[in-house]
Enzyme design. Structure first.
Site, short mmCIF file in Angstrom:
data_model
loop_
_atom_site.label_atom_id
_atom_site.label_comp_id
_atom_site.label_asym_id
_atom_site.label_seq_id
_atom_site.Cartn_x
_atom_site.Cartn_y
_atom_site.Cartn_z
N ILE A 189 17.23 -10.10 13.77
CA ILE A 189 16.70 -8.92 14.46
C ILE A 189 15.51 -8.31 13.74
O ILE A 189 14.92 -7.34 14.23
CB ILE A 189 17.80 -7.85 14.65
N GLY A 190 15.15 -8.85 12.60
CA GLY A 190 14.01 -8.29 11.89
C GLY A 190 13.66 -9.12 10.67
O GLY A 190 14.51 -9.80 10.10
N GLY A 250 10.53 -9.02 7.29
CA GLY A 250 9.35 -8.42 6.69
C GLY A 250 9.26 -8.79 5.24
O GLY A 250 9.94 -9.71 4.77
N PHE A 257 10.41 -7.22 2.84
CA PHE A 257 11.66 -6.90 2.15
C PHE A 257 12.67 -8.03 2.26
O PHE A 257 13.54 -8.19 1.42
CB PHE A 257 12.26 -5.63 2.75
N GLY A 258 12.60 -8.82 3.34
CA GLY A 258 13.59 -9.86 3.56
C GLY A 258 13.88 -10.04 5.04
O GLY A 258 13.02 -9.79 5.89
N LYS A 265 21.48 -7.54 5.78
CA LYS A 265 20.12 -7.49 5.24
C LYS A 265 20.05 -8.38 4.01
O LYS A 265 20.71 -8.10 3.00
CB LYS A 265 19.76 -6.04 4.90
N ASP A 276 10.57 8.71 2.33
CA ASP A 276 9.86 7.76 3.20
C ASP A 276 10.33 7.93 4.64
O ASP A 276 10.72 6.96 5.30
CB ASP A 276 10.09 6.32 2.73
#
Length: 736
Positions: free
Chosen positions: A10-11, A13, A15-16, A33, A124
């Site tokens: 689902i994602g 980037g 970061f992983g 994640k 953030d």
């Protein structure tokens, strides 16, 4: 992991990767994640573990719940509740009305009140970190920059966050407190009503200036109560900003903010007013930290000053100039394409020739600085004896199959990482601590901060002006490049497809200053610079810039990252090739550093993760137009085979994209190409996979290597001898 069934990605980037998964027994949905450890420093890993610890202890309906976390050799894995969408889902049909915005505001305020009560700053807050369930519940996530403040800490100094939503006090690099989170909240509520943040521009420097100096453009269709709330949250002076506990009493919120029970609130929450003695202690701490923060670390402030100086010079230039004067390089000082300190970067050779014929009215320092620049540009053409790939790979008198390598292969740990100890000497530890006690500006944060602004367009001229000034600083004071925050900002344009070749070349030149051979009275602490470059992923950024430049010119499939095999190197302009030579030259220098194995590890990882094999293979075809660029690639590949046997697949991916014409490289008129190609063929035969060995042992290749044994260049003869002994040894062993 056996407890979960992975359903879909689902994602993904920097970061992983994030996957949607289902618990096999409880049948509940979760998000997994996966964060790779490879390429991250121990400090970054500790920061990630700290994030998990903070989130595991949080229990609030408007904060994503962390269910657990564990580690493998290669990754950190975090298990959280699964949330279907994010805040942008609400904006699909346009902006929100005030009633819907109030619902979002109350839920976010409830989450922030809970965090600030527990003395936690998020730091953030942005739309990407606000998720939305199918029931319309808002959930705050991503605590990677969160900080839990102890009872004696009132303000912080490290620059964290995303510039579009960053408070003015952080932009100005002053000490700040929890009110910075409330500014970010105000930006998001404003965006929900208007459709864009209060200050929105694709230029990082222009954004800094807008936040510092310009007023918020207020829409005229807001109710008085809504407008008053936003004006309170978007007050630039943090001491006058609408904050706890008065924020809860604002009439627009209608007392709909959910608060935690009184008995669960810890001591000295940030949501209560400070006593007179606490206010005094806070002010003393603020002033003390402000005085201890050196100007050279204020990246945003210095960048803005350079932009303003650039505009003053541009505005003071003549409105128009005779065309015949502009045609001469010396007369182009006031044009945007010529820098008075370093000459014309895009047409450097002609500038070097003409610089000696400047009119007497011109600055006499230009010739000296131009020569200095040329010295820096030589970083892509280090002398052959300085390159590990060209040092004699055979020790005199040794057996051709048990030779001594020119550089000892580094021992490999079970995880494939170099076993070079990462300990720091006490003297260097003191230097690092002395730097970090003044201000901690996170390098990854600075790079991430520039990323969103660079994603659509880029102000090349502004960046070039900034880099020119930074280059001048670095030449005079190389310690400037020890700052991770500065390096993170400098490499940010490399990730932008709109970065011009001139801009890319400037970045590579600046980063190459420590190895440019410039005579200096003071010594440069190379180890601190190397740490800064490694922490900010300089090598992956350089590699990605190469890929972008080749795809942009050579015909590519953006969905697959492949490069059109029918295209030739003719589409690459002279400026492109010059920039590529600079990028590859710096990459080769970093990869060959003997003091660390981190850069070669990052190179191998980046080739796979960024899918750069096709781009690197494509560059091998420019050997007749830019021999040094190809020479750097050959040196890097040989070095991978020599010192990273477990990454031989990286070399295979590059050389077997299509048939690599080794005979063409062996026949190149440049002896450096012939020599390094022989070295590579030797290592293909020695340490390559069966496919690579087959590539290097083609009869036409062996025949050409044999011919080079009598080459007129001694370096070529030496490398050909190395390769031919290995190829001949294979023939003898197979009975051919």
């Amino acid at each position: 992991m056996e407890e979960y069934e992975v359903l879909e990605k689902i994602g993904e980037g920097s970061f992983g990767r994030v996957y949607k998964a289902r618990h096999r027994h409880l049948r509940g949905l979760v998000a997994l994640k996966f964060i790779p450890k490879i390429g991250r420093t121990e400090t970054e890993l500790q920061s990630l573990r700290h994030e998990f610890e903070i989130q595991k202890g949080l229990r609030h309906p408007n904060i994503v719940h962390v269910l657990g976390a564990f580690e493998t050799f290669k990754e950190l894995v975090v298990i959280t509740e699964y949330v279907e969408s994010d805040l942008y889902k609400l904006l699909e049909d346009g902006t929100l009305c005030e009633d819907k915005m109030r619902m979002v505001a109350c839920q976010l305020l409830s989450a922030l009140y809970y965090l600030h009560t527990d003395r936690i700053l998020h730091r953030d807050i942005k739309p990407q970190n606000i998720l939305l369930t199918c029931d319309g519940i808002i959930k705050l996530c991503d605590f990677g920059f969160a900080r839990s403040m102890d009872l004696n800490t009132y303000v912080l100094t490290s620059v964290k966050g995303t510039p579009l939503y960053m408070a003015p006090e952080i932009i100005e690099e002053k000490p700040y407190d929890h009110n910075a989170d409330l500014w970010s909240l105000g930006c998001i509520l404003y965006e929900l009503l208007v459709g864009s943040p209060p200050f929105c521009t694709t230029s990082l420097l222009q954004l800094i200036r807008k936040i510092r100096y310009e007023t918020v453009p207020w829409p005229t269709n807001l109710s008085p109560g809504c407008l008053n709330l936003l004006q309170g949250l978007l007050e630039k002076d943090p001491r006058r900003r609408l904050s706890w506990p008065h924020l809860l009493e604002h009439p627009f919120l209608e007392n709909k903010v959910l608060l935690p029970p009184e008995k669960l609130r810890p001591q000295l929450p940030l949501t209560t007013a400070l006593t007179a003695s606490q206010e005094l202690a806070k002010e003393i701490q603020r002033q003390d930290l402000s005085q201890r923060m050196p100007f050279k670390n204020k990246v945003f402030t210095r960048a803005l000053q350079r932009l303003e100086e650039y505009e003053r010079r541009r505005n003071s230039a003549p409105v128009s100039q005779p065309k015949q004067a502009i045609a001469h390089p010396a007369a182009a000082f006031h044009s945007t394409q010529f820098n008075p300190a370093f000459g014309d970067w895009t047409r450097r050779q002609s500038a070097v020739t003409d610089i000696h014929h400047l009119p007497p009215a011109m600055d006499p320092r230009i010739s000296e600085r131009q020569q200095l620049l040329e010295k820096i540009l030589e970083t892509t053409r280090w002398r052959t004896k300085q390159n590990v790939a060209d040092i004699d790979p055979l020790d005199a008198g040794t057996n051709p199959y048990n030779f001594i390598l020119s550089e000892k292969a580094l021992p490999i740990s079970p995880r494939g990482q170099s076993t070079i100890p990462e300990t720091v000497s006490p003297s260097q530890e003191a230097k690092i601590e002395a730097k970090e006690t003044t201000v901690e500006v996170n390098a990854a944060t600075a790079a991430a901060a520039a990323g969103p602004l660079l994603s659509k367009s880029l102000e090349n001229e502004e960046w070039e002006e900034f880099l020119d000034g930074t280059l001048s600083d670095a030449i005079e004071n190389p310690q400037t490049l020890e700052q991770r925050d500065l390096i993170a900002v400098v490499v940010a344009p490399l990730r932008n497809v709109n970065a011009s070749p001139s801009l890319v070349e400037r970045i590579a030149t600046l980063l190459a200053v420590p190895w440019a051979g410039i005579d200096r009275e003071d010594t440069v602490d190379e180890e601190l610079i190397v740490r800064a470059y490694a922490d900010t992923r300089v090598v992956p950024n350089l590699l990605y810039a190469c890929k972008v430049m080749i795809q942009r010119r050579s015909g590519d499939n953006r969905s697959t990252g492949s490069i059109d095999s029918k295209k030739t190197d003719a589409e690459l302009t002279a400026d492109d090739l010059q920039s590529l030579e600079m990028l590859l030259g710096l990459m080769a220098r970093l990869v060959h550093l003997r003091t660390t194995a981190e850069f070669i590890n990052q190179f191998c990882d980046a080739v796979c993760v960024l899918d750069c094999a096709a781009a690197i293979h494509h560059l091998l075809s420019v050997d007749r137009r830019k021999a040094h660029a190809v020479g750097h690639i050959l040196a890097i590949l040989s070095h991978v085979l020599r010192t990273r046997a477990e990454n031989v697949s990286v070399v295979q991916d590059i050389l077997t994209q299509r048939d690599t014409n080794l005979v063409r490289l062996l026949s190149n008129r440049n002896p450096m190409i012939r020599s390094r190609c022989c070295t590579l063929i030797g290592y293909l035969s020695l340490r390559g996979t069966d496919k690579l060995k087959e590539l290097g042992r083609q009869p036409v290749v062996v025949e050409r290597v044999e011919q080079l044994l009598a080459d007129s260049d001694p370096r070529v003869r030496q490398s050909a001898t190395f390769a031919y002994r290995l190829l001949s040894g294979h023939k003898n062993r197979t009975g051919n």
